[in-house]
Scaffold this motif. Sequence first.
Motif, short mmCIF file in Angstrom:
data_model
loop_
_atom_site.label_atom_id
_atom_site.label_comp_id
_atom_site.label_asym_id
_atom_site.label_seq_id
_atom_site.Cartn_x
_atom_site.Cartn_y
_atom_site.Cartn_z
N SER A 168 -0.16 3.07 23.63
CA SER A 168 -0.57 2.00 22.72
C SER A 168 -1.09 2.56 21.40
N TYR A 169 -1.94 3.59 21.49
CA TYR A 169 -2.49 4.20 20.28
C TYR A 169 -1.37 4.81 19.43
N SER A 170 -0.44 5.48 20.07
CA SER A 170 0.64 6.13 19.35
C SER A 170 1.55 5.11 18.68
N ARG A 171 1.78 4.01 19.36
CA ARG A 171 2.58 2.94 18.76
C ARG A 171 1.90 2.41 17.50
N THR A 172 0.60 2.18 17.57
CA THR A 172 -0.13 1.68 16.41
C THR A 172 -0.04 2.66 15.25
N THR A 173 -0.16 3.95 15.54
CA THR A 173 -0.04 4.97 14.50
C THR A 173 1.34 4.92 13.86
N LEU A 174 2.38 4.81 14.69
CA LEU A 174 3.74 4.78 14.17
C LEU A 174 3.98 3.54 13.33
N GLU A 175 3.43 2.41 13.76
CA GLU A 175 3.59 1.17 12.99
C GLU A 175 2.88 1.27 11.65
N THR A 176 1.73 1.94 11.62
CA THR A 176 1.02 2.14 10.36
C THR A 176 1.84 3.00 9.41
N LEU A 177 2.44 4.06 9.94
CA LEU A 177 3.29 4.92 9.12
C LEU A 177 4.53 4.18 8.63
#
Length: 217
Positions: free
Chosen positions: A164-173
């Motif tokens: 979940s955290y990694s997905r959020t990071t990728l979406e921010t990028l």
Amino acid sequence: MDLFSHTWTALRKAVDALSDEDLEQPSGCQGWLVRDLVCHLVIDAQDVLITLVTPADTEPTVDAVTYWRLGEPPTGEDPLDALIVRLAAAYEEPWLLKFHLDDVGSAAGRAAELADPTARVSTRDMVLTAGDYLSAYVVEWTLHHLDLIAHLPDATGPIAEGLSYSRTTLETLAGAPFPRSFSDTDALLVGTGRRTPTDAERAELGALAAKLPLVLS
């Protein structure tokens, strides 16, 4: 800080459970077997140890998200990638490679637990807090955990919180969210180019499809 420890522990446990045959299977990293990926994790653990004892006295230049640089998809011809393959092959006994990861990886985990999250550290010509640095590595551990099990259907996958955290990071990028129909795993695999989206997925992605893959380095 806790999420770093949890994702790193889960990844090291998954490696520890691998058989000798598993280590010879392809990984999700182009041109690397699972053993090559495990060797890369040893280098990653060393990087964590080095960075946490490399203090900086200037203001942070990046945070946990902007730490990531977007590059081109790997071709398998990078000299460092080739070096990893040679290093992995030098471990003539598979248990030696797993032992080395456990040894250095445990030390990296302990160093992370002892680190002051507000302390500023330096790595790759960047300055950031130790907390942001370790948070960035949650993405590293999660993506490489997916790489580890890419062709090992019975292996244990990454923890949900890391996904979940990694997905959020990728979406921010990316500057946009992935469709809700995408699981966290599918968002990461498709988003980073580890899997080609189906026609239906590409249609759901809409304008975001043109920005993919996001190759993190």
